[in-house]
Design an enzyme around this catalytic site. Structure first.
Site, mmCIF file in Angstrom:
data_model
loop_
_atom_site.group_PDB
_atom_site.id
_atom_site.type_symbol
_atom_site.label_atom_id
_atom_site.label_comp_id
_atom_site.label_asym_id
_atom_site.label_seq_id
_atom_site.Cartn_x
_atom_site.Cartn_y
_atom_site.Cartn_z
ATOM 1 N N GLU A 404 0.797 -1.233 0.000
ATOM 2 C CA GLU A 404 0.000 0.000 0.000
ATOM 3 C C GLU A 404 0.827 1.280 0.000
ATOM 4 O O GLU A 404 0.416 2.287 0.567
ATOM 5 C CB GLU A 404 -0.950 0.022 1.194
ATOM 6 C CG GLU A 404 -2.078 -0.999 1.091
ATOM 7 C CD GLU A 404 -3.191 -0.748 2.085
ATOM 8 O OE1 GLU A 404 -2.893 -0.232 3.178
ATOM 9 O OE2 GLU A 404 -4.351 -1.068 1.773
ATOM 10 N N GLU A 476 -6.641 -7.671 -0.864
ATOM 11 C CA GLU A 476 -7.279 -7.541 0.446
ATOM 12 C C GLU A 476 -8.705 -7.056 0.226
ATOM 13 O O GLU A 476 -8.985 -6.353 -0.756
ATOM 14 C CB GLU A 476 -6.566 -6.510 1.343
ATOM 15 C CG GLU A 476 -5.196 -6.929 1.815
ATOM 16 C CD GLU A 476 -4.542 -5.870 2.707
ATOM 17 O OE1 GLU A 476 -5.256 -5.197 3.466
ATOM 18 O OE2 GLU A 476 -3.316 -5.726 2.617
HETATM 19 C C1 GAL Z 1 -4.938 -2.629 4.696
HETATM 20 C C2 GAL Z 1 -3.545 -3.078 5.095
HETATM 21 C C3 GAL Z 1 -3.544 -4.260 6.021
HETATM 22 C C4 GAL Z 1 -4.571 -4.067 7.094
HETATM 23 C C5 GAL Z 1 -5.896 -3.880 6.452
HETATM 24 C C6 GAL Z 1 -7.032 -3.807 7.432
HETATM 25 O O1 GAL Z 1 -4.956 -1.317 4.307
HETATM 26 O O2 GAL Z 1 -2.806 -3.386 3.955
HETATM 27 O O3 GAL Z 1 -2.295 -4.444 6.575
HETATM 28 O O4 GAL Z 1 -4.232 -2.954 7.839
HETATM 29 O O5 GAL Z 1 -5.877 -2.681 5.715
HETATM 30 O O6 GAL Z 1 -8.225 -3.818 6.749
#
Ligand code: GAL
Length: 805
Positions: A404, A476
């Site tokens: 990210e 994710e």
């Molecule tokens: C993302 C991040 C993860 C975790 C996740 C929680 O932005 O890459 O490490 O923090 O959010 O939803």
């Protein structure tokens, strides 16, 4: 290679005197894997494990080893490790998530005791990744993966990379070290790269007395084929090729593994050997797909951190392997992303063995450091990751961007080039939350957090990637968009599961996603800036102990095989606003659900394939709890039963006070038409909607597949609870270090449903050859908790006693 995990001493306060063997301050005996600080379950203070600690160990080196070269290898020391041997500083390694080796031949005392010491900085040093800004996970501290001692011949095989350009063929690029000292040539430079352009020619030089032989061994140790070559004396490098029709491919369904054994000879004398695991498989890409051996595979995975309650990163092999087992056997996934760093080789070995596809990446979280030092380390991290992990067939792509982070073409051109040069066999990717960001990688990995519960599960490819020709992955989803605790209400846990299902469904339905890794496998402790106030991110489909929440079944139910049946409600109206249970879902891999009320058939429910176009087994909506009963129990004729069922169903869904006008009209009509009095209505409501009074309502959900009941769940108010415990393994074996078992504990009702509001204190005690890890007391959160026990070095039986009032 021999592990040296036992017999270490540890101090929380490093002093220079410690590495010369002096005994000042508090020093205690420890075994590796080790955490610098044991931590509580919640409200962890991230400063508590940030320290500069010291480890040391006495190592006897027999006289018989003189003439051999000696090495130490550390697989994981978080985060900056400086190694001393006999008081002499040898090296500093600046990445807590990759391993490193150091030679100490010159410093060694042969025929005597040697003192190995490590100064370990587990502070969040902003000079190296992942540090410098916020991080949504804890980074812990400790020598938490194995340490090895190795003696090798003066000329030895330093490394080899076995590539599989086809499922029947291997290219073995190797690097020798030490020819210089023997022959006065210049082999074995510090550069670990065994794949420079020059080497690929694999030329043999006349007159070299060395010979390298490669043998491909199957699981029984039988040699399928071999090849040999005279290595290039100047560089010590070379390339061998092997092929055989007998080779079976490695695939997720049938992950066949081989060993490539390399032997180095000089004038027919065996000098050295090196073994590498090999899985013969190819990876290729089309516009929308990732292909393994030419066959498209949709990556259905979750993100995994590498932490455990109490001990952070420090668990031995069996528990690393246990996570891979849970991913495959319980969550039924075919893929995992090792967010946000390279993880234990034990975990990866198990993924190799099971055919789980792995997306691994360099350490980092959103932040790119300004300094040259930080960026150089970031590039070095790519190098270490690729060189150390490329022998795992399970690893199918490299994450070469900081998770990210913003675009940084200059940096990411270098990380991409590095990965491609060191490994021409795998695609690169890198995870972003940015849409249409600069795409230097082969695959666009996007954290798609767009789903809010009411909108589509995922964004369309055209809105995300700048290059429609390259595959797109969801790396994710969900996570912070809908944190859900095991002790949240049924409604929330159901919605959590549905959101997981919706994102996966959208990714599978549109044919434009190559995979979907949702966030995440289990709840994890985090820094103060994140989490639910107790510094825990309740983002897992399981809790910290890997006990399943409802969402676990949303994933597990996608696979055929052993029956999965999870009902998203306890069917207790008192837990719902206004007593309205509303829609209930079955997460199952069955064809349909047959619902029974007090053993009387209510109705059958099947999947709605229109709403859920992507999933093989959509969640099945159960929204009629009256079904046939008015006919069978009240003896109403069909039309009357249908009308009254509609009205009662609506009353159950919206409540009498909020009954939509259309239903009010229907109800009025029904009462007139069928001469129902107010008290008739009241009785029917009580019996079929409220389900109160009378006998306790017993709901039975039968999962039917091919006409047969494959699983059944019964829900009813229960006051009879019992403890249920499940150990990862009960035959614990001391091998290279202590062994540790995970014990998952649930409080179950008389129908073996988790009693999710039985938040009882559970206590643990051990006797015999066991030691308890962590607290003696834990609350069953959502009716679930766990504990860990480890061996003490003694042989014999050990008993863990678990009790709850
Ligand atoms: C993302 C991040 C993860 C975790 C996740 C929680 O932005 O890459 O490490 O923090 O959010 O939803």
């Amino acid at each position: 290679m021999q592990t040296i995990n036992n017999g270490w001493e540890f101090t929380e306060q490093w002093t220079d005197a410690f590495c010369s063997g002096e005994n000042s301050g508090s020093i205690r005996a420890v075994r590796i894997p080790h955490t610098v600080k044991e931590l509580p379950l919640h409200y962890i203070d991230s400063s508590s494990y940030q320290m500069i600690s010291g480890y040391r160990k006495k190592l006897m080196i027999p006289e018989t080893l003189s003439g051999r070269r000696l090495f130490l290898q550390f697989d994981g020391a978080a985060h900056i490790a400086t190694v001393y041997v006999n008081g002499k500083e040898l090296t500093t390694h600046r990445n807590g998530y990759t391993g490193f080796r150091v030679e100490f031949t010159k410093e060694a005392r042969f025929g005597g005791e040697n003192l190995i010491a490590v100064r370990l900085d587990s502070t969040e040093n902003p000079a190296i990744p992942p540090f410098g800004f916020m991080i949504d996970y804890l980074t812990y501290g400790g020598i938490y993966r194995s340490v090895y001692f190795e003696d090798r011949n003066s000329v030895y095989i330093k490394d080899a990379y076995v590539m599989t350009p086809s499922p029947k063929e291997a290219r073995i690029v190797f690097q020798l070290d030490g020819i210089k000292s023997v022959k006065g040539t210049d082999s074995g430079s510090q550069n670990e790269n065994v794949l420079s352009d020059k080497d690929m020619q694999g030329k043999a030089s006349d007159g070299c007395s060395f010979l390298i032989k490669a043998e491909l061994l199957d699981k029984n140790g039988s040699c399928l084929t071999d090849a040999s070559l005279i290595p290039d004396e100047q560089s010590g490098k070379g390339e061998l090729r092997l092929s055989s029709d007998q080779i079976l491919p490695w695939s997720p369904e049938d992950p066949v593994l081989y060993t490539m054994k390399l032997s180095l000879y000089q004038n027919e004398e065996l000098l050295d050997t090196l073994e590498k695991t090999v899985g013969f498989r190819t990876i290729s890409l089309t516009e929308n797909e990732i292909l393994i051996n030419g066959k498209p595979v949709f990556l259905h995975g979750l993100n995994r951190h590498q932490c455990w309650p109490y001990v952070g990163y420090a668990v031995p092999e069996k528990l690393q392997r246990e996570d891979a087992r849970i991913l495959q056997e319980e969550l039924r996934l075919n893929a995992v992303r090792t967010s946000h760093y390279p993880q234990s080789h034990d975990f990866l070995d198990e993924c190799d063995r099971r055919g789980i596809l792995v997306f691994t990446e360099i350490p980092g979280w959103q932040h790119i450091g300004d300094s040259e030092e930080w960026k150089e380390q970031c590039i070095k991290n790519v190098e270490e990751m690729v060189i150390q992990y490329r022998h795992h067939p399970s690893v199918i792509m490299w994450g070469v961007r900081i998770n990210e982070s913003q675009d940084d073409d200059e940096l990411y051109k270098m990380t991409n080039a590095k990965a491609h040069r060191l490994d021409p066999m795998r695609p690169t990717s890198g995870v972003r939350y940015l849409e249409k960001s600069s795409l230097l990688e082969d695959i666009y990995s996007y954290n798609d957090f767009s789903h809010t519960g009411k909108n589509p599960g995922a964004k369309q490819k055209k809105d995300v990637t700048p290059d429609m020709k390259k595959p797109l992955l969801i790396s994710e989803s969900n996570g912070h968009m809908f944190p859900t605790k095991s002790f949240d209400t049924w409604e929330r846990r159901q919605e959590h599961a549905l959101r997981h299902a919706r994102v996966l469904d959208a990714a599978m339905a549109d044919g434009e996603h190559a995979g979907c890794f949702e966030w995440c496998m289990f709840d994890y402790p985090t820094h103060k800036d994140f989490g639910s106030g107790d510094r825990t991110c309740y983002h897992g489909v399981t809790d910290m102990f890997r006990n399943p929440k409802t969402a676990a079944a949303a994933h597990a139910s996608q696979s055929d095989g052993a029956p999965v049946l999870e009902i998203s409600s306890s069917m207790d109206i008192g837990d719902y606003p206004g007593g309205q249970i509303g829609d209930v879902y079955a997460f199952t891999n069955a064809d349909e659900i047959h619902l029974y009320k007090n053993d009387r058939f209510v109705s059958a429910f099947g999947p709605d394939k229109k709403t859920w176009a992507g999933l093989s087994h959509p969640p099945i909506l159960i929204d009629d709890f009256i079904g046939n009963l008015l006919k069978t129990e009240e003896h109403m004729p069909d039309s009357e039963a249908a009308l009254i069922r509609d009205c009662l169903g609506a009353a159950g869904k919206y409540g009498m006070a909020n009954l939509p006008v259309s239903y009010q009209a229907k109800l009025g009509f029904a009462m007139l038409r069928y001469r129902l009095s107010f008290s008739d209505g009241y009785r029917l409501y009580g019996k079929y909607v409220g389900n109160w009074g009378g006998e306790a309502t017993r709901w039975r959900f039968d999962a039917i597949k091919n006409g047969k009941t494959i699983a059944s769940v019964t829900k009813m108010p229960s006051a009879k609870l019992h403890l249920h415990a499940e150990a990862s393994h009960t035959a614990l074996a001391e091998g290279e270090t202590y062994d540790m078992a995970a014990v998952r504990i649930r409080i179950l009702d008389e129908n073996n449903n988790t009693a999710s509001y039985a938040q009882l204190p559970v206590s643990f005690s051990v006797s015999g050859a066991l030691e308890l890890v962590g607290s003696k007391l834990a609350a069953a959160e959502g009716g679930m908790t766990g504990t860990y026990v480890r061996t003490t070095g003694e042989t014999g039986e050990g008993t863990l006693t678990i009790s709850a009032e």
